[in-house]
Design a protein around this motif. Structure first.
Motif, PDB file in Angstrom:
ATOM      1  N   LEU A 124      11.098   0.868   1.073  1.00  0.00           N
ATOM      2  CA  LEU A 124      10.954   0.057   0.033  1.00  0.00           C
ATOM      3  C   LEU A 124       9.601  -0.198  -0.441  1.00  0.00           C
ATOM      4  O   LEU A 124       9.304  -0.377  -1.521  1.00  0.00           O
ATOM      5  CB  LEU A 124      11.776  -1.214   0.459  1.00  0.00           C
ATOM      6  N   VAL A 125       8.956  -0.490   0.517  1.00  0.00           N
ATOM      7  CA  VAL A 125       7.404  -0.886   0.248  1.00  0.00           C
ATOM      8  C   VAL A 125       6.701   0.406  -0.340  1.00  0.00           C
ATOM      9  O   VAL A 125       5.843   0.336  -1.393  1.00  0.00           O
ATOM     10  CB  VAL A 125       6.651  -1.064   1.443  1.00  0.00           C
ATOM     11  N   ALA A 126       7.194   1.740   0.029  1.00  0.00           N
ATOM     12  CA  ALA A 126       6.536   2.744  -0.640  1.00  0.00           C
ATOM     13  C   ALA A 126       6.930   2.931  -1.951  1.00  0.00           C
ATOM     14  O   ALA A 126       6.103   3.556  -2.860  1.00  0.00           O
ATOM     15  CB  ALA A 126       6.905   4.044   0.329  1.00  0.00           C
ATOM     16  N   VAL A 127       8.312   2.805  -2.141  1.00  0.00           N
ATOM     17  CA  VAL A 127       8.882   2.902  -3.523  1.00  0.00           C
ATOM     18  C   VAL A 127       8.175   1.862  -4.431  1.00  0.00           C
ATOM     19  O   VAL A 127       7.691   2.110  -5.650  1.00  0.00           O
ATOM     20  CB  VAL A 127      10.229   2.700  -3.712  1.00  0.00           C
ATOM     21  N   GLU A 128       7.739   0.626  -3.769  1.00  0.00           N
ATOM     22  CA  GLU A 128       7.390  -0.363  -4.857  1.00  0.00           C
ATOM     23  C   GLU A 128       5.927   0.047  -5.145  1.00  0.00           C
ATOM     24  O   GLU A 128       5.519  -0.322  -6.274  1.00  0.00           O
ATOM     25  CB  GLU A 128       7.383  -1.666  -4.055  1.00  0.00           C
ATOM     26  N   GLU A 129       5.080   0.517  -4.399  1.00  0.00           N
ATOM     27  CA  GLU A 129       3.750   1.114  -4.612  1.00  0.00           C
ATOM     28  C   GLU A 129       3.631   1.987  -5.734  1.00  0.00           C
ATOM     29  O   GLU A 129       2.875   2.236  -6.481  1.00  0.00           O
ATOM     30  CB  GLU A 129       3.097   1.506  -3.397  1.00  0.00           C
ATOM     31  N   ASN A 130       4.751   2.956  -5.562  1.00  0.00           N
ATOM     32  CA  ASN A 130       4.782   4.334  -6.575  1.00  0.00           C
ATOM     33  C   ASN A 130       5.104   3.649  -7.780  1.00  0.00           C
ATOM     34  O   ASN A 130       4.638   4.046  -8.793  1.00  0.00           O
ATOM     35  CB  ASN A 130       5.909   5.188  -6.104  1.00  0.00           C
ATOM     36  N   ILE A 131       5.926   2.604  -7.849  1.00  0.00           N
ATOM     37  CA  ILE A 131       6.372   2.227  -9.138  1.00  0.00           C
ATOM     38  C   ILE A 131       5.424   1.398  -9.852  1.00  0.00           C
ATOM     39  O   ILE A 131       4.870   1.385 -10.925  1.00  0.00           O
ATOM     40  CB  ILE A 131       7.769   1.119  -9.045  1.00  0.00           C
ATOM     41  N   LEU A 174       4.294  -8.363   3.890  1.00  0.00           N
ATOM     42  CA  LEU A 174       5.666  -7.856   3.933  1.00  0.00           C
ATOM     43  C   LEU A 174       5.911  -6.878   5.196  1.00  0.00           C
ATOM     44  O   LEU A 174       6.699  -6.798   5.986  1.00  0.00           O
ATOM     45  CB  LEU A 174       6.159  -7.215   2.678  1.00  0.00           C
ATOM     46  N   LEU A 175       4.898  -5.950   5.275  1.00  0.00           N
ATOM     47  CA  LEU A 175       4.592  -5.242   6.376  1.00  0.00           C
ATOM     48  C   LEU A 175       4.322  -5.720   7.704  1.00  0.00           C
ATOM     49  O   LEU A 175       5.045  -5.281   8.856  1.00  0.00           O
ATOM     50  CB  LEU A 175       3.638  -4.000   6.175  1.00  0.00           C
TER      51      LEU A 175
END
Length: 76
Positions: A59-66, A7-8
């Protein structure tokens, strides 16, 4: 994690292209021709590419945290 790398990579490719095209249009419109519309489109493309990149990173950072939170809850 592999999905986030893909994605990145795609995000940086698309946004890099948008920012490059926007910069070229801005330079062309500002220095070469006197058409203000080309300058405005260049600024808009560069800002849009930057905004999309920042939102994608968020969004990628939030997904990693979740995912990390869910893994920690499963372990407990």
């Amino acid at each position: 994690m592999e999905l986030n790398k893909k994605l990145l990579k795609g995000l940086s490719l698309v946004c890099g292209t948008l920012i490059t095209i926007g910069a070229v249009l801005f330079i062309y419109g500002y220095f070469v021709s006197a058409i203000t519309l080309v300058t405005a489109i260049g600024i808009g493309l560069a800002e849009g590419g930057t905004f999309i990149f920042i939102m994608g990173l968020f969004l990628v950072a939030v997904e990693e945290n979740i995912r990390k939170k869910n893994q920690n809850q499963k372990q407990i």
